[in-house]
Design a protein around this motif. Structure first.
Motif, PDB file in Angstrom:
ATOM      1  N   SER A 263       0.830  -1.204   0.000  1.00 49.36           N
ATOM      2  CA  SER A 263       0.000   0.000   0.000  1.00 49.36           C
ATOM      3  C   SER A 263       0.865   1.256   0.000  1.00 49.36           C
ATOM      4  CB  SER A 263      -0.930  -0.003   1.216  1.00 49.36           C
ATOM      5  OG  SER A 263      -1.868  -1.052   1.145  1.00 49.36           O
ATOM      6  N   CYS A 264       1.961   1.222   0.763  1.00 48.01           N
ATOM      7  CA  CYS A 264       2.895   2.356   0.760  1.00 48.01           C
ATOM      8  C   CYS A 264       3.597   2.487  -0.590  1.00 48.01           C
ATOM      9  CB  CYS A 264       3.915   2.201   1.884  1.00 48.01           C
ATOM     10  SG  CYS A 264       3.208   2.286   3.540  1.00 48.01           S
ATOM     11  N   VAL A 265       3.839   1.352  -1.254  1.00 45.37           N
ATOM     12  CA  VAL A 265       4.413   1.399  -2.601  1.00 45.37           C
ATOM     13  C   VAL A 265       3.464   2.109  -3.565  1.00 45.37           C
ATOM     14  CG1 VAL A 265       4.982  -0.062  -4.587  1.00 45.37           C
ATOM     15  CG2 VAL A 265       5.956  -0.570  -2.358  1.00 45.37           C
ATOM     16  N   GLY A 266       2.167   1.816  -3.451  1.00 42.73           N
ATOM     17  CA  GLY A 266       1.198   2.522  -4.283  1.00 42.73           C
ATOM     18  C   GLY A 266       1.159   4.014  -4.003  1.00 42.73           C
ATOM     19  N   LEU A 267       1.272   4.375  -2.718  1.00 44.40           N
ATOM     20  CA  LEU A 267       1.300   5.795  -2.365  1.00 44.40           C
ATOM     21  C   LEU A 267       2.548   6.477  -2.906  1.00 44.40           C
ATOM     22  CD1 LEU A 267       0.026   8.125  -0.756  1.00 44.40           C
ATOM     23  CD2 LEU A 267       1.305   7.325   1.251  1.00 44.40           C
ATOM     24  N   CYS A 268       3.694   5.799  -2.797  1.00 44.36           N
ATOM     25  CA  CYS A 268       4.943   6.362  -3.334  1.00 44.36           C
ATOM     26  C   CYS A 268       4.883   6.501  -4.846  1.00 44.36           C
ATOM     27  CB  CYS A 268       6.121   5.484  -2.926  1.00 44.36           C
ATOM     28  SG  CYS A 268       6.569   5.595  -1.186  1.00 44.36           S
ATOM     29  N   SER A 269       4.269   5.543  -5.505  1.00 41.44           N
ATOM     30  CA  SER A 269       4.153   5.638  -6.960  1.00 41.44           C
ATOM     31  C   SER A 269       3.326   6.846  -7.370  1.00 41.44           C
ATOM     32  CB  SER A 269       3.520   4.358  -7.516  1.00 41.44           C
ATOM     33  OG  SER A 269       4.326   3.230  -7.242  1.00 41.44           O
ATOM     34  N   PHE A 270       2.280   7.128  -6.613  1.00 43.75           N
ATOM     35  CA  PHE A 270       1.441   8.278  -6.942  1.00 43.75           C
ATOM     36  C   PHE A 270       2.155   9.604  -6.651  1.00 43.75           C
ATOM     37  CE2 PHE A 270      -1.788  11.428  -5.671  1.00 43.75           C
ATOM     38  CZ  PHE A 270      -2.486  11.504  -6.865  1.00 43.75           C
ATOM     39  N   VAL A 271       2.926   9.645  -5.556  1.00 43.87           N
ATOM     40  CA  VAL A 271       3.541  10.905  -5.146  1.00 43.87           C
ATOM     41  C   VAL A 271       4.875  11.143  -5.846  1.00 43.87           C
ATOM     42  CG1 VAL A 271       4.473  12.181  -3.173  1.00 43.87           C
ATOM     43  CG2 VAL A 271       2.363  10.852  -2.923  1.00 43.87           C
ATOM     44  N   LEU A 272       5.716  10.101  -5.909  1.00 46.32           N
ATOM     45  CA  LEU A 272       7.094  10.284  -6.368  1.00 46.32           C
ATOM     46  C   LEU A 272       7.298   9.987  -7.846  1.00 46.32           C
ATOM     47  CD1 LEU A 272       8.972   8.667  -3.339  1.00 46.32           C
ATOM     48  CD2 LEU A 272       8.413  11.080  -3.699  1.00 46.32           C
ATOM     49  N   HIS A 273       6.549   9.052  -8.406  1.00 41.90           N
ATOM     50  CA  HIS A 273       6.800   8.638  -9.782  1.00 41.90           C
ATOM     51  C   HIS A 273       5.989   9.421 -10.806  1.00 41.90           C
ATOM     52  CE1 HIS A 273       8.226   4.421  -8.262  1.00 41.90           C
ATOM     53  NE2 HIS A 273       8.948   5.427  -7.804  1.00 41.90           N
ATOM     54  N   SER A 274       5.130  10.288 -10.345  1.00 37.26           N
ATOM     55  CA  SER A 274       4.337  11.067 -11.298  1.00 37.26           C
ATOM     56  C   SER A 274       5.214  11.991 -12.135  1.00 37.26           C
ATOM     57  CB  SER A 274       3.284  11.890 -10.540  1.00 37.26           C
ATOM     58  OG  SER A 274       2.435  11.056  -9.799  1.00 37.26           O
ATOM     59  N   TRP A 275       6.301  12.479 -11.510  1.00 37.25           N
ATOM     60  CA  TRP A 275       7.187  13.364 -12.264  1.00 37.25           C
ATOM     61  C   TRP A 275       7.836  12.630 -13.427  1.00 37.25           C
ATOM     62  CZ3 TRP A 275      12.158  11.762 -12.665  1.00 37.25           C
ATOM     63  CH2 TRP A 275      12.613  10.835 -11.710  1.00 37.25           C
ATOM     64  N   GLY A 276       8.040  11.314 -13.298  1.00 41.95           N
ATOM     65  CA  GLY A 276       8.615  10.534 -14.391  1.00 41.95           C
ATOM     66  C   GLY A 276       7.707  10.526 -15.609  1.00 41.95           C
ATOM     67  N   CYS A 277       6.396  10.341 -15.361  1.00 39.93           N
ATOM     68  CA  CYS A 277       5.450  10.374 -16.491  1.00 39.93           C
ATOM     69  C   CYS A 277       5.442  11.733 -17.170  1.00 39.93           C
ATOM     70  CB  CYS A 277       4.055  10.027 -15.973  1.00 39.93           C
ATOM     71  SG  CYS A 277       3.873   8.346 -15.367  1.00 39.93           S
ATOM     72  N   VAL A 278       5.471  12.802 -16.363  1.00 38.96           N
ATOM     73  CA  VAL A 278       5.463  14.148 -16.933  1.00 38.96           C
ATOM     74  C   VAL A 278       6.735  14.410 -17.738  1.00 38.96           C
ATOM     75  CG1 VAL A 278       5.390  16.610 -16.377  1.00 38.96           C
ATOM     76  CG2 VAL A 278       3.965  14.983 -15.094  1.00 38.96           C
ATOM     77  N   LEU A 279       7.873  13.962 -17.184  1.00 35.62           N
ATOM     78  CA  LEU A 279       9.147  14.170 -17.879  1.00 35.62           C
ATOM     79  C   LEU A 279       9.198  13.415 -19.200  1.00 35.62           C
ATOM     80  CD1 LEU A 279      12.001  15.405 -17.767  1.00 35.62           C
ATOM     81  CD2 LEU A 279      12.749  13.336 -16.551  1.00 35.62           C
ATOM     82  N   LEU A 280       8.742  12.173 -19.208  1.00 33.34           N
ATOM     83  CA  LEU A 280       8.745  11.381 -20.432  1.00 33.34           C
ATOM     84  C   LEU A 280       7.745  11.926 -21.457  1.00 33.34           C
ATOM     85  CD1 LEU A 280       8.963   7.759 -18.958  1.00 33.34           C
ATOM     86  CD2 LEU A 280      10.785   9.079 -20.049  1.00 33.34           C
ATOM     87  N   TYR A 281       6.674  12.520 -20.967  1.00 34.54           N
ATOM     88  CA  TYR A 281       5.686  13.090 -21.895  1.00 34.54           C
ATOM     89  C   TYR A 281       6.255  14.313 -22.607  1.00 34.54           C
ATOM     90  CZ  TYR A 281       1.448  15.402 -23.534  1.00 34.54           C
ATOM     91  OH  TYR A 281       0.497  16.019 -24.310  1.00 34.54           O
ATOM     92  N   PHE A 282       6.892  15.215 -21.866  1.00 31.85           N
ATOM     93  CA  PHE A 282       7.388  16.444 -22.486  1.00 31.85           C
ATOM     94  C   PHE A 282       8.645  16.205 -23.322  1.00 31.85           C
ATOM     95  CE2 PHE A 282       4.823  18.492 -19.127  1.00 31.85           C
ATOM     96  CZ  PHE A 282       4.111  19.376 -19.918  1.00 31.85           C
ATOM     97  N   THR A 283       9.380  15.143 -23.045  1.00 30.73           N
ATOM     98  CA  THR A 283      10.533  14.810 -23.883  1.00 30.73           C
ATOM     99  C   THR A 283      10.149  13.906 -25.055  1.00 30.73           C
ATOM    100  OG1 THR A 283      11.039  12.956 -22.405  1.00 30.73           O
ATOM    101  CG2 THR A 283      12.185  15.051 -21.990  1.00 30.73           C
TER     102      THR A 283
END
Length: 418
Positions: A263-283
């Motif tokens: 459950s904490c892994v899911g929370l970390c994915s939502f909080v910390l890994h969202s920037w990865g999706c944004v970075l890959l989208y703009f690049t």
């Protein structure tokens, strides 16, 4: 007052007289009567428990077979939906980020299972604090993110490599390679956690590596399968590192702490890994069309099926035996082949790939043997041999006694002539 009783044994020889000293029931020692009464009382619940045990064992076995089948089907169908989602929306990092967020539901599912299986009910906050001791005494968002961030990174990397491998090789090959995760877990546990060395598990690791090599070179040296199998091995190795790190930080894997961690892994994915999706989208590394063109139906079905698979793997021990859950993981290989044959109608497995899957399956089954399987097997064989030898010797002695009796009966008295 003691009584004298004589016992006469019928025999042709001299009559032996045996004297027994018996004590009336009223004159027995009170301590002895108490011990006898306690023994008789202790036998009653054990008899009741013994009458219940077979039913409980059968119930757990049946539940294990059902859960194992559901586990294999959920993995095979989820992998099928993942493949179709990648064809229509080739963004593996976004897909695994979306699926990882669903892990937040792990602890609610565990708490529901806790209410169904445990007699002593606890509040959700009490149960969460009990299962999250490994995260620290202060359960703030900062401490939770700090404790679960390494596990979230390994979880996301394993899923990302899994989707990349699925783009290059078949679902059956991916399932077979991921079954080698157990072999990598044993090696890392032996090196990092100083687990007991077992020769049979080393043989199983060798078989797993042999199967991986056969899968990699099944289509020749200049094929895309080498890259796909390498990515699958990276995914299995990362997942094995996740398991070993969890054992090092928490100890033996239990359903409660595992549900809190995921459950904490899911929370970390939502909080910390969202920037990865944004970075890959703009690049434009992972560019996707507007949201209305994203296949949300396939994506949600895939995320829910993978959640069901992970829930059964981590929480199935609450209802059945762990060996049956492990058997369900192995059944993902034929289940993936069945989905390919029934849905896609494109099942083409060469003899080399079939042999590789068989070798990996054999190694996986050898890894499920307990640590003291050789000693238990030797003791069981020794007990069986000694039991047969004692039975043969007792039967032989009885035959000799019966033969001697028959000879004595048939012997005629000697006739004396003057």
């Amino acid at each position: 007052m003691n009584k004298l009783s004589a016992k006469i044994s019928p025999s042709s020889g001299p009559v032996p007289v045996t004297l027994h000293l018996s004590t009336p029931a009223s004159e027995k020692d009170p301590l002895e009567q108490t011990l006898i009464q306690e023994e008789s009382d202790a036998e009653k619940p054990s008899n009741r428990c013994c009458t219940r045990c077979p039913f409980r064992a059968v119930r757990r076995v049946m539940c294990g077979l059902i859960l194992g089948s559901c586990l294999a089907v959920s993995w095979a169908w989820g992998t099928h939906n993942a493949k179709e989602t990648l064809i229509r929306h080739p963004t593996p990092f976004f897909i695994i980020w979306f699926c990882s967020i669903w892990n937040v539901l792990f602890f609610p599912v565990y708490y529901l299972c806790h209410l169904l299986t445990e007699k002593q009910k606890r509040l959700p906050t009490t149960e969460f604090r009990k299962c999250s001791v490994f995260l620290g005494e202060e359960l703030t968002v900062r401490f939770v993110l700090k404790g679960a961030a390494p596990f979230s990174l390994l979880w996301g990397l394993s899923g990302y490599l899994y989707l990349l491998a699925l783009c290059r090789i078949s679902k059956v090959d991916v399932s077979a390679v991921l079954c080698c995760c157990q072999a990598f877990t044993f090696l890392l546990s032996w090196i990092g956690l100083k687990d007991r060395f077992m020769g049979v598990r080393i043989v199983a690791v060798i078989l797993s590596i042999t199967g991986i090599v056969m899968l990699a070179y099944g289509d020749g040296f200049h094929s895309d399968s080498i890259t796909g199998v390498a990515l699958g091995v990276g995914s299995a190795s990362t997942l094995a590192l996740f398991k070993v790190l969890f054992r090092k930080c928490v100890g033996e894997v239990q359903p409660g702490p595992a549900s809190v961690l995921l459950s904490c892994v899911g929370l970390c994915s939502f909080v910390l890994h969202s920037w990865g999706c944004v970075l890959l989208y703009f690049t434009h590394v992972e560019y996707w069309p507007p949201s209305q063109h994203i296949p949300w139906d396939k994506l949600c079905v895939m995320a829910s099926l993978l959640l069901v698979f992970n829930v059964l793997v981590n929480l199935g021990e609450m209802f059945t035996y762990p060996s049956l859950i492990s058997l369900g993981i192995l059944l993902t290989i034929p289940a993936s082949a069945a989905v390919d044959g029934l849905v896609m109608l494109t099942l083409q497995i060469s003899h080399v790939r079939a042999a590789a899957a068989g070798i990996i399956s054999a190694g996986y089954l050898m890894l499920q043997l307990p640590e003291n399987w050789d000693e238990s097997t030797f003791r069981w064989l020794s007990a069986r041999w000694r039991g047969n030898w004692r039975e043969d010797s007792i039967v032989g002695e009885e035959t000799m006694v019966d033969t001697a009796g028959i000879l004595r009966t048939k012997a005629k008295p000697a006739v004396v002539t003057l």
